[in-house]
Structures are given as structure tokens and as C-alpha cells.
Design a protein around this motif. Structure first.
Motif, PDB file in Angstrom:
ATOM      1  N   LEU A 262      28.618 -62.065   0.811  1.00  0.00           N
ATOM      2  CA  LEU A 262      27.332 -62.602   0.610  1.00  0.00           C
ATOM      3  C   LEU A 262      26.624 -63.061   1.959  1.00  0.00           C
ATOM      4  O   LEU A 262      25.512 -62.504   2.184  1.00  0.00           O
ATOM      5  CB  LEU A 262      27.248 -63.856  -0.256  1.00  0.00           C
ATOM      6  CG  LEU A 262      25.893 -64.614  -0.146  1.00  0.00           C
ATOM      7  CD1 LEU A 262      24.899 -63.666  -1.184  1.00  0.00           C
ATOM      8  CD2 LEU A 262      26.036 -65.711  -0.965  1.00  0.00           C
ATOM      9  N   ASP A 263      27.185 -63.650   2.835  1.00  0.00           N
ATOM     10  CA  ASP A 263      26.790 -63.748   4.227  1.00  0.00           C
ATOM     11  C   ASP A 263      26.321 -62.428   4.749  1.00  0.00           C
ATOM     12  O   ASP A 263      25.233 -62.314   5.538  1.00  0.00           O
ATOM     13  CB  ASP A 263      27.630 -64.426   5.137  1.00  0.00           C
ATOM     14  CG  ASP A 263      27.836 -66.034   4.919  1.00  0.00           C
ATOM     15  OD1 ASP A 263      27.025 -66.451   4.021  1.00  0.00           O
ATOM     16  OD2 ASP A 263      28.991 -66.702   5.086  1.00  0.00           O
ATOM     17  N   ARG A 264      27.120 -61.305   4.617  1.00  0.00           N
ATOM     18  CA  ARG A 264      26.858 -60.055   5.314  1.00  0.00           C
ATOM     19  C   ARG A 264      25.693 -59.405   4.585  1.00  0.00           C
ATOM     20  O   ARG A 264      24.832 -58.645   5.253  1.00  0.00           O
ATOM     21  CB  ARG A 264      28.107 -59.150   5.258  1.00  0.00           C
ATOM     22  CG  ARG A 264      27.967 -57.716   5.645  1.00  0.00           C
ATOM     23  CD  ARG A 264      29.393 -56.975   5.723  1.00  0.00           C
ATOM     24  NE  ARG A 264      29.013 -55.708   6.086  1.00  0.00           N
ATOM     25  CZ  ARG A 264      29.221 -54.732   5.462  1.00  0.00           C
ATOM     26  NH1 ARG A 264      30.098 -54.633   4.172  1.00  0.00           N
ATOM     27  NH2 ARG A 264      29.067 -53.133   5.870  1.00  0.00           N
TER      28      ARG A 264
ATOM     29  N   GLU B 184      18.007 -59.059   5.943  1.00  0.00           N
ATOM     30  CA  GLU B 184      17.166 -59.358   7.241  1.00  0.00           C
ATOM     31  C   GLU B 184      17.077 -58.377   8.105  1.00  0.00           C
ATOM     32  O   GLU B 184      15.962 -57.963   8.428  1.00  0.00           O
ATOM     33  CB  GLU B 184      17.891 -60.849   7.829  1.00  0.00           C
ATOM     34  CG  GLU B 184      17.959 -62.054   7.099  1.00  0.00           C
ATOM     35  CD  GLU B 184      16.406 -62.832   7.196  1.00  0.00           C
ATOM     36  OE1 GLU B 184      15.411 -62.267   8.009  1.00  0.00           O
ATOM     37  OE2 GLU B 184      16.436 -63.641   6.321  1.00  0.00           O
ATOM     38  N   ALA B 185      18.166 -57.761   8.451  1.00  0.00           N
ATOM     39  CA  ALA B 185      17.972 -56.430   9.196  1.00  0.00           C
ATOM     40  C   ALA B 185      17.230 -55.571   8.615  1.00  0.00           C
ATOM     41  O   ALA B 185      16.490 -54.643   9.527  1.00  0.00           O
ATOM     42  CB  ALA B 185      19.404 -55.951   9.313  1.00  0.00           C
TER      43      ALA B 185
ATOM     44  N   ALA C 114      22.832 -51.040   1.777  1.00  0.00           N
ATOM     45  CA  ALA C 114      23.491 -50.417   0.385  1.00  0.00           C
ATOM     46  C   ALA C 114      24.905 -50.711   0.554  1.00  0.00           C
ATOM     47  O   ALA C 114      25.571 -51.165  -0.267  1.00  0.00           O
ATOM     48  CB  ALA C 114      23.353 -49.138   0.429  1.00  0.00           C
ATOM     49  N   ASP C 115      25.630 -50.589   1.631  1.00  0.00           N
ATOM     50  CA  ASP C 115      27.191 -50.842   1.739  1.00  0.00           C
ATOM     51  C   ASP C 115      27.311 -52.240   1.728  1.00  0.00           C
ATOM     52  O   ASP C 115      28.196 -52.658   0.998  1.00  0.00           O
ATOM     53  CB  ASP C 115      27.442 -50.471   3.205  1.00  0.00           C
ATOM     54  CG  ASP C 115      29.078 -50.317   3.455  1.00  0.00           C
ATOM     55  OD1 ASP C 115      29.749 -50.050   2.600  1.00  0.00           O
ATOM     56  OD2 ASP C 115      29.556 -51.169   4.387  1.00  0.00           O
ATOM     57  N   ALA C 116      26.508 -53.326   2.283  1.00  0.00           N
ATOM     58  CA  ALA C 116      26.690 -54.768   2.241  1.00  0.00           C
ATOM     59  C   ALA C 116      26.577 -55.177   0.548  1.00  0.00           C
ATOM     60  O   ALA C 116      27.668 -55.950   0.226  1.00  0.00           O
ATOM     61  CB  ALA C 116      25.756 -55.437   2.973  1.00  0.00           C
TER      62      ALA C 116
ATOM     63  N   ALA D 248      33.437 -57.641  -4.438  1.00  0.00           N
ATOM     64  CA  ALA D 248      33.947 -59.121  -4.222  1.00  0.00           C
ATOM     65  C   ALA D 248      33.800 -59.816  -5.534  1.00  0.00           C
ATOM     66  O   ALA D 248      34.697 -60.695  -5.848  1.00  0.00           O
ATOM     67  CB  ALA D 248      33.581 -59.645  -2.737  1.00  0.00           C
ATOM     68  N   LEU D 249      32.558 -60.001  -5.775  1.00  0.00           N
ATOM     69  CA  LEU D 249      32.307 -60.791  -7.093  1.00  0.00           C
ATOM     70  C   LEU D 249      33.164 -60.335  -8.044  1.00  0.00           C
ATOM     71  O   LEU D 249      33.747 -61.025  -8.918  1.00  0.00           O
ATOM     72  CB  LEU D 249      30.864 -60.858  -7.389  1.00  0.00           C
ATOM     73  CG  LEU D 249      30.008 -61.501  -6.533  1.00  0.00           C
ATOM     74  CD1 LEU D 249      28.519 -61.304  -7.016  1.00  0.00           C
ATOM     75  CD2 LEU D 249      30.311 -62.920  -6.560  1.00  0.00           C
TER      76      LEU D 249
END
Length: 113
Positions: free
Chosen positions: A9-11, A17-18, A42-44, A51-52
Motif C-alpha cells: 500500500l505504501d508503494r 504521487e509520482a 500499474a505494477d504497484a 498482497a491483499l
């Protein structure tokens, strides 16, 4: 190996933001920084969603479009009207509603009145 959902989630938030920064500071219509930020985002997202799913058995309500589907839509949009092939169902409906058939139906409707 399952990624920690919190780290994913942080990523994802950092990638959002980026991506926003790349779009808001775009230098040209084809700025490669925007494309790169899109790919990272898209990857993040996929890592976070996986992960979820792996840890909690849950997913997000979002789906990423497959590049193949997107390419198909672009190909159709690029066709001129003369190059488009009508849908078979449309052609069948058109044959049923030819000028003669429409005329026959109109005359029949008038005869019933």
C-alpha cells in the motif's frame, strides 16, 4: 512469497504521487516520464491487489485493462467508416427491415385500422 499488504500500500501511494507529479509537470504530449510513471503505478497496484488477496483473501474493486484489449480498441478507432465491418446481428436486422418489409408492414397496419 507474499508481500506485506501494508508495504504494498505504501508503494502504491508513492506510485500515485509520482504519477500525479509526472502528469502535472509533463514537458510534451509524449513525455516518457508519464509513461514510466504509468507503468510503475500499474505494477504497484497489481502487487498491492495480489498482497491483499494472498494475506486477507480480499481484492480492490478496480481492474486494469489488458494491453491487448486496449490495442484492439485503438485498432477499431483507427478504422475509416469504409473499413468498418458491420456487426452480423445488425446486418440480419437490416435485411429483415428492408424497404419492402417496412412498406408491407405499414400497409398491413393501415388495413387493420
Amino acid at each position: 512469497m507474499t508481500v506485506d499488504p501494508r508495504a504494498a500500500l505504501d508503494r502504491l501511494v508513492a506510485a500515485l504521487e509520482a504519477h500525479f507529479h509526472a502528469i502535472s509537470s509533463r514537458r510534451s504530449e509524449d513525455d516518457p516520464a508519464v509513461d514510466d510513471a504509468y507503468d510503475v503505478l500499474a505494477d504497484a497496484f497489481e502487487v498491492y491487489d495480489d498482497a491483499l488477496s494472498g494475506v486477507y483473501g480480499e481484492s480492490t474493486p478496480f481492474d486494469l485493462a489488458d494491453d491487448d484489449e486496449e490495442d484492439d480498441e485503438d485498432d477499431v478507432a483507427d478504422l475509416d467508416d469504409e473499413d468498418r465491418v458491420p456487426d452480423e446481428a445488425f446486418v440480419d436486422d437490416y435485411d429483415v427491415l428492408s424497404d419492402d418489409a417496412v412498406g408491407d408492414r405499414s400497409e398491413g397496419a393501415r388495413a387493420q385500422q
